[in-house]
Design a protein around this motif. Structure first.
Motif, PDB file in Angstrom:
ATOM      1  N   GLY A 114       0.818  -1.211   0.000  1.00  0.00           N
ATOM      2  CA  GLY A 114       0.000   0.000   0.000  1.00  0.00           C
ATOM      3  C   GLY A 114       0.845   1.251   0.000  1.00  0.00           C
ATOM      4  O   GLY A 114       0.489   2.266  -0.593  1.00  0.00           O
ATOM      5  N   LYS A 115       2.012   1.188   0.683  1.00  0.00           N
ATOM      6  CA  LYS A 115       2.916   2.339   0.762  1.00  0.00           C
ATOM      7  C   LYS A 115       4.351   1.840   0.756  1.00  0.00           C
ATOM      8  O   LYS A 115       4.710   0.986   1.560  1.00  0.00           O
ATOM      9  N   LEU A 116       5.158   2.377  -0.129  1.00  0.00           N
ATOM     10  CA  LEU A 116       6.582   2.060  -0.187  1.00  0.00           C
ATOM     11  C   LEU A 116       7.348   3.242   0.380  1.00  0.00           C
ATOM     12  O   LEU A 116       7.246   4.364  -0.125  1.00  0.00           O
ATOM     13  N   LEU A 117       8.122   2.999   1.444  1.00  0.00           N
ATOM     14  CA  LEU A 117       8.861   4.067   2.116  1.00  0.00           C
ATOM     15  C   LEU A 117      10.349   3.884   1.871  1.00  0.00           C
ATOM     16  O   LEU A 117      10.961   2.941   2.368  1.00  0.00           O
ATOM     17  N   ASN A 118      10.938   4.797   1.094  1.00  0.00           N
ATOM     18  CA  ASN A 118      12.358   4.758   0.772  1.00  0.00           C
ATOM     19  C   ASN A 118      13.119   5.515   1.860  1.00  0.00           C
ATOM     20  O   ASN A 118      12.943   6.722   2.038  1.00  0.00           O
ATOM     21  N   LEU A 119      13.989   4.803   2.588  1.00  0.00           N
ATOM     22  CA  LEU A 119      14.678   5.375   3.742  1.00  0.00           C
ATOM     23  C   LEU A 119      16.104   5.824   3.442  1.00  0.00           C
ATOM     24  O   LEU A 119      16.856   6.146   4.362  1.00  0.00           O
ATOM     25  N   GLY A 120      16.476   5.851   2.171  1.00  0.00           N
ATOM     26  CA  GLY A 120      17.764   6.423   1.814  1.00  0.00           C
ATOM     27  C   GLY A 120      18.848   5.424   1.504  1.00  0.00           C
ATOM     28  O   GLY A 120      18.611   4.234   1.300  1.00  0.00           O
ATOM     29  N   GLU A 121      20.090   5.931   1.468  1.00  0.00           N
ATOM     30  CA  GLU A 121      21.245   5.188   0.964  1.00  0.00           C
ATOM     31  C   GLU A 121      21.737   4.071   1.875  1.00  0.00           C
ATOM     32  O   GLU A 121      22.283   3.081   1.409  1.00  0.00           O
ATOM     33  N   LYS A 122      21.613   4.222   3.198  1.00  0.00           N
ATOM     34  CA  LYS A 122      22.204   3.249   4.106  1.00  0.00           C
ATOM     35  C   LYS A 122      21.517   1.895   3.952  1.00  0.00           C
ATOM     36  O   LYS A 122      20.315   1.777   4.199  1.00  0.00           O
ATOM     37  N   PRO A 123      22.252   0.848   3.583  1.00  0.00           N
ATOM     38  CA  PRO A 123      21.623  -0.450   3.303  1.00  0.00           C
ATOM     39  C   PRO A 123      20.982  -1.094   4.525  1.00  0.00           C
ATOM     40  O   PRO A 123      20.074  -1.921   4.391  1.00  0.00           O
ATOM     41  N   GLU A 124      21.417  -0.711   5.738  1.00  0.00           N
ATOM     42  CA  GLU A 124      20.879  -1.304   6.961  1.00  0.00           C
ATOM     43  C   GLU A 124      19.712  -0.512   7.549  1.00  0.00           C
ATOM     44  O   GLU A 124      19.081  -0.959   8.512  1.00  0.00           O
ATOM     45  N   LYS A 125      19.374   0.656   6.968  1.00  0.00           N
ATOM     46  CA  LYS A 125      18.373   1.535   7.575  1.00  0.00           C
ATOM     47  C   LYS A 125      16.984   0.898   7.616  1.00  0.00           C
ATOM     48  O   LYS A 125      16.264   1.007   8.611  1.00  0.00           O
ATOM     49  N   ALA A 126      16.591   0.222   6.546  1.00  0.00           N
ATOM     50  CA  ALA A 126      15.263  -0.412   6.518  1.00  0.00           C
ATOM     51  C   ALA A 126      15.148  -1.474   7.605  1.00  0.00           C
ATOM     52  O   ALA A 126      14.108  -1.589   8.270  1.00  0.00           O
ATOM     53  N   ALA A 127      16.222  -2.243   7.811  1.00  0.00           N
ATOM     54  CA  ALA A 127      16.211  -3.263   8.871  1.00  0.00           C
ATOM     55  C   ALA A 127      16.067  -2.613  10.238  1.00  0.00           C
ATOM     56  O   ALA A 127      15.343  -3.115  11.105  1.00  0.00           O
ATOM     57  N   SER A 128      16.761  -1.487  10.439  1.00  0.00           N
ATOM     58  CA  SER A 128      16.693  -0.784  11.724  1.00  0.00           C
ATOM     59  C   SER A 128      15.282  -0.298  12.013  1.00  0.00           C
ATOM     60  O   SER A 128      14.746  -0.501  13.112  1.00  0.00           O
ATOM     61  N   VAL A 129      14.661   0.329  11.026  1.00  0.00           N
ATOM     62  CA  VAL A 129      13.316   0.880  11.215  1.00  0.00           C
ATOM     63  C   VAL A 129      12.295  -0.236  11.391  1.00  0.00           C
ATOM     64  O   VAL A 129      11.345  -0.113  12.173  1.00  0.00           O
ATOM     65  N   LYS A 130      12.500  -1.357  10.684  1.00  0.00           N
ATOM     66  CA  LYS A 130      11.575  -2.485  10.855  1.00  0.00           C
ATOM     67  C   LYS A 130      11.622  -3.013  12.281  1.00  0.00           C
ATOM     68  O   LYS A 130      10.581  -3.307  12.882  1.00  0.00           O
ATOM     69  N   LEU A 131      12.814  -3.132  12.856  1.00  0.00           N
ATOM     70  CA  LEU A 131      12.919  -3.610  14.240  1.00  0.00           C
ATOM     71  C   LEU A 131      12.282  -2.617  15.208  1.00  0.00           C
ATOM     72  O   LEU A 131      11.640  -3.026  16.185  1.00  0.00           O
ATOM     73  N   LEU A 132      12.456  -1.324  14.952  1.00  0.00           N
ATOM     74  CA  LEU A 132      11.820  -0.311  15.804  1.00  0.00           C
ATOM     75  C   LEU A 132      10.300  -0.436  15.736  1.00  0.00           C
ATOM     76  O   LEU A 132       9.608  -0.353  16.757  1.00  0.00           O
ATOM     77  N   GLY A 133       9.784  -0.641  14.534  1.00  0.00           N
ATOM     78  CA  GLY A 133       8.339  -0.805  14.379  1.00  0.00           C
ATOM     79  C   GLY A 133       7.820  -2.041  15.090  1.00  0.00           C
ATOM     80  O   GLY A 133       6.783  -1.998  15.754  1.00  0.00           O
ATOM     81  N   ASN A 134       8.570  -3.135  14.975  1.00  0.00           N
ATOM     82  CA  ASN A 134       8.140  -4.370  15.646  1.00  0.00           C
ATOM     83  C   ASN A 134       8.267  -4.252  17.158  1.00  0.00           C
ATOM     84  O   ASN A 134       7.477  -4.843  17.901  1.00  0.00           O
ATOM     85  N   LEU A 135       9.263  -3.481  17.632  1.00  0.00           N
ATOM     86  CA  LEU A 135       9.363  -3.223  19.072  1.00  0.00           C
ATOM     87  C   LEU A 135       8.101  -2.512  19.557  1.00  0.00           C
ATOM     88  O   LEU A 135       7.548  -2.843  20.618  1.00  0.00           O
ATOM     89  N   PHE A 136       7.641  -1.545  18.780  1.00  0.00           N
ATOM     90  CA  PHE A 136       6.414  -0.830  19.153  1.00  0.00           C
ATOM     91  C   PHE A 136       5.227  -1.788  19.197  1.00  0.00           C
ATOM     92  O   PHE A 136       4.428  -1.754  20.133  1.00  0.00           O
ATOM     93  N   HIS A 137       5.118  -2.651  18.197  1.00  0.00           N
ATOM     94  CA  HIS A 137       4.008  -3.615  18.161  1.00  0.00           C
ATOM     95  C   HIS A 137       4.035  -4.541  19.382  1.00  0.00           C
ATOM     96  O   HIS A 137       2.994  -4.800  20.008  1.00  0.00           O
ATOM     97  N   ILE A 138       5.230  -5.041  19.709  1.00  0.00           N
ATOM     98  CA  ILE A 138       5.355  -5.964  20.844  1.00  0.00           C
ATOM     99  C   ILE A 138       5.048  -5.246  22.155  1.00  0.00           C
ATOM    100  O   ILE A 138       4.319  -5.764  23.013  1.00  0.00           O
ATOM    101  N   SER A 139       5.602  -4.034  22.319  1.00  0.00           N
ATOM    102  CA  SER A 139       5.351  -3.261  23.542  1.00  0.00           C
ATOM    103  C   SER A 139       3.870  -2.930  23.684  1.00  0.00           C
ATOM    104  O   SER A 139       3.299  -3.038  24.777  1.00  0.00           O
ATOM    105  N   LEU A 140       3.251  -2.539  22.574  1.00  0.00           N
ATOM    106  CA  LEU A 140       1.831  -2.186  22.594  1.00  0.00           C
ATOM    107  C   LEU A 140       0.974  -3.395  22.978  1.00  0.00           C
ATOM    108  O   LEU A 140       0.036  -3.277  23.777  1.00  0.00           O
TER     109      LEU A 140
END
Length: 246
Positions: A114-140
């Motif tokens: 539904g939405k593609l979010l381009n997080l820039g040049e750093k190849p590890e950035k998408a993995a970092s943001v995905k873990l942050l998002g899943n942390l929020f889901h688990i905490s919630l």
């Protein structure tokens, strides 16, 4: 599976032959590395690997460099999508890395979500943001579990909790907490730590009366106690976001 255009292969190196774009959705870093290692003998020259697996951030960065050195492109594109989203092309897909490759892939990837979010040049950035998002889901989920447990102990129907959440507006509250914590203005309390700790005690005691236990609140209360022991009773309760030993 063939009615959907999918073909199963006995050997993964056979599955990738003739493909210039290879999509992966696996379980973790170790499995991704194992599968790519076994598949690599079948890679077409210049093939692009698009990995949708939730992996470690260092792992995604390492794979990007490793496969680039071998003449292939590795792009990490993890998703906030369950099976229904995959079927409907909804949800969110994150992507980061070589922007020239991502620009080439964007039309195809955009159709998958539904939405593609381009997080820039750093190849590890998408993995970092995905873990942050899943942390929020688990905490919630942990917090909601405590909410349901305490509601049961208080004989408040679970059906009424939705109305409470509408009233509290969690998205706005979360943004406010983020601003408060990052401002480091704990000496300007809106809810003093000693009062928040008192409420946590009431919650735990209430759950005890019905022989139930809370999942998140006891751990938070322990952190509150550490800050209270250091004399921060009158500070804002969000000081618990910091390490009391620093």
């Amino acid at each position: 599976m063939e009615i959907y255009g999918a073909i199963a292969f006995e050997n993964v190196n056979e599955a990738v032959k003739g493909a210039n774009r290879i999509h992966l959705t696996l379980s973790d870093d170790q499995v991704v590395d194992e599968v790519l290692g076994k598949a690599s003998s079948g890679f077409e020259s210049g093939a692009i690997i698009i990995d949708h697996t939730t992996t470690s951030s260092p792992g995604a960065g390492m794979r990007s460099a490793y496969w680039k050195a071998k003449g292939f492109s590795y792009v990490h594109a993890p998703v906030f999508m369950g099976p229904p989203n995959a079927l409907d092309g909804t949800g969110v897909m994150l992507v980061s890395g070589d922007q020239q490759i991502i620009n080439l892939l964007e039309p195809e990837l955009s159709k998958m979500t539904g939405k593609l979010l381009n997080l820039g040049e750093k190849p590890e950035k998408a993995a970092s943001v995905k873990l942050l998002g899943n942390l929020f889901h688990i905490s919630l989920t942990g917090g909601i579990a405590d909410l349901i447990t305490l509601a049961g102990s208080l004989k408040v129907p679970v059906s009424e909790l939705g109305q409470l959440l509408d009233l509290l507006n969690p998205s706005v509250v979360a943004q406010g907490r983020l601003r408060k914590i990052t401002s480091n203005t704990f000496d300007q309390p809106s809810w003093e730590l000693n009062m928040a700790r008192k409420d946590a005690r009431l919650m735990i005691e209430q759950a005890d009366t019905t022989h139930t236990s809370l999942m998140v609140i006891p751990a938070v209360a322990k952190k509150m106690d550490a800050w209270l022991a250091k004399g921060h009773a009158k500070d804002d309760w969000t000081i618990i976001s910091k390490d009391p030993e620093e």
